[in-house]
Design a protein around this motif. Sequence first.
Motif, PDB file in Angstrom:
ATOM      1  N   ILE A 127       0.839  -1.204   0.000  1.00  0.00           N
ATOM      2  CA  ILE A 127       0.000   0.000   0.000  1.00  0.00           C
ATOM      3  C   ILE A 127       0.870   1.249   0.000  1.00  0.00           C
ATOM      4  CG2 ILE A 127      -1.632   1.349   1.378  1.00  0.00           C
ATOM      5  CD1 ILE A 127      -2.858  -1.304   2.302  1.00  0.00           C
ATOM      6  N   SER A 131       1.240   3.957  -3.094  1.00  0.00           N
ATOM      7  CA  SER A 131       0.830   5.336  -2.779  1.00  0.00           C
ATOM      8  C   SER A 131       1.916   6.328  -3.152  1.00  0.00           C
ATOM      9  CB  SER A 131       0.488   5.450  -1.285  1.00  0.00           C
ATOM     10  OG  SER A 131      -0.592   4.604  -0.938  1.00  0.00           O
ATOM     11  N   LEU A 135       1.752   9.192  -5.914  1.00  0.00           N
ATOM     12  CA  LEU A 135       1.959  10.552  -5.421  1.00  0.00           C
ATOM     13  C   LEU A 135       3.035  11.280  -6.228  1.00  0.00           C
ATOM     14  CD1 LEU A 135       1.262  12.687  -3.321  1.00  0.00           C
ATOM     15  CD2 LEU A 135       2.958  11.653  -1.787  1.00  0.00           C
ATOM     16  N   THR A 186       0.421   2.869 -11.875  1.00  0.00           N
ATOM     17  CA  THR A 186       0.236   2.349 -10.517  1.00  0.00           C
ATOM     18  C   THR A 186      -0.554   1.047 -10.545  1.00  0.00           C
ATOM     19  OG1 THR A 186       0.280   4.597  -9.606  1.00  0.00           O
ATOM     20  CG2 THR A 186      -0.654   2.873  -8.217  1.00  0.00           C
TER      21      THR A 186
END
Length: 216
Positions: A127, A131, A135, A186
């Motif tokens: 996770i 992320s 980002l 992603t």
Amino acid sequence: MDELELLKKDWKKQGDKLPRLSYDELYAMIWKRSSSIVKWIFIISILEFALPHLLYLLPSAREGLALYDELGLRYAILGLTVLQYSVVFYFIYQFYKRYREISVLDSARELMRKIIRTRKTVKNYIIFALSVFLLTFLIIAIGIVFSDGDSFLHVFELQEKSIDMSTRQLKLIISGVMIAMGIVCTALLGLIYFLIYGLLLRKLGRNYSELKRLEV
């Protein structure tokens, strides 16, 4: 059918032709497999961190890093990189710690508890990694929107006279494309994680189930 399943059937077999395996022998097999899986999680996490950094040795990669300066993203990317390195090193240490813990266990219940903790640690790592990856794209998109017009045109090798829309409109379009690319990349990275770490986690899950049956 894997070796553990064969041994499990052998253990339950009531015939006299083959020797029946003991609880301790089956536990030893599950313990050995669990230790090996966690060791591979530790090794893969190191390779995942180290291999991409070899790309920085390429001239094209160094040129790509220079673009962050031109977009005014040096400190934002630097801060994100420091955070990423700190957390990744923490997770790598946790994987090593889990491996060392499992390697010396002699209790089935304790091994079950460590398997649960290892699975949770891997999931949290995935996770976090996804992320940070997403980002990075978002920061670049924001940097494009708020970048100086001349710097923006220079980074993307554009000339104001050669485009039929305002610089602001072009910024928004490229930022949108960057965000879309971030989401797609992603998702692809998540698929890779699912194939690699997911396979190892499923094996740990099966080991946990086998231990639970042995304890009943």
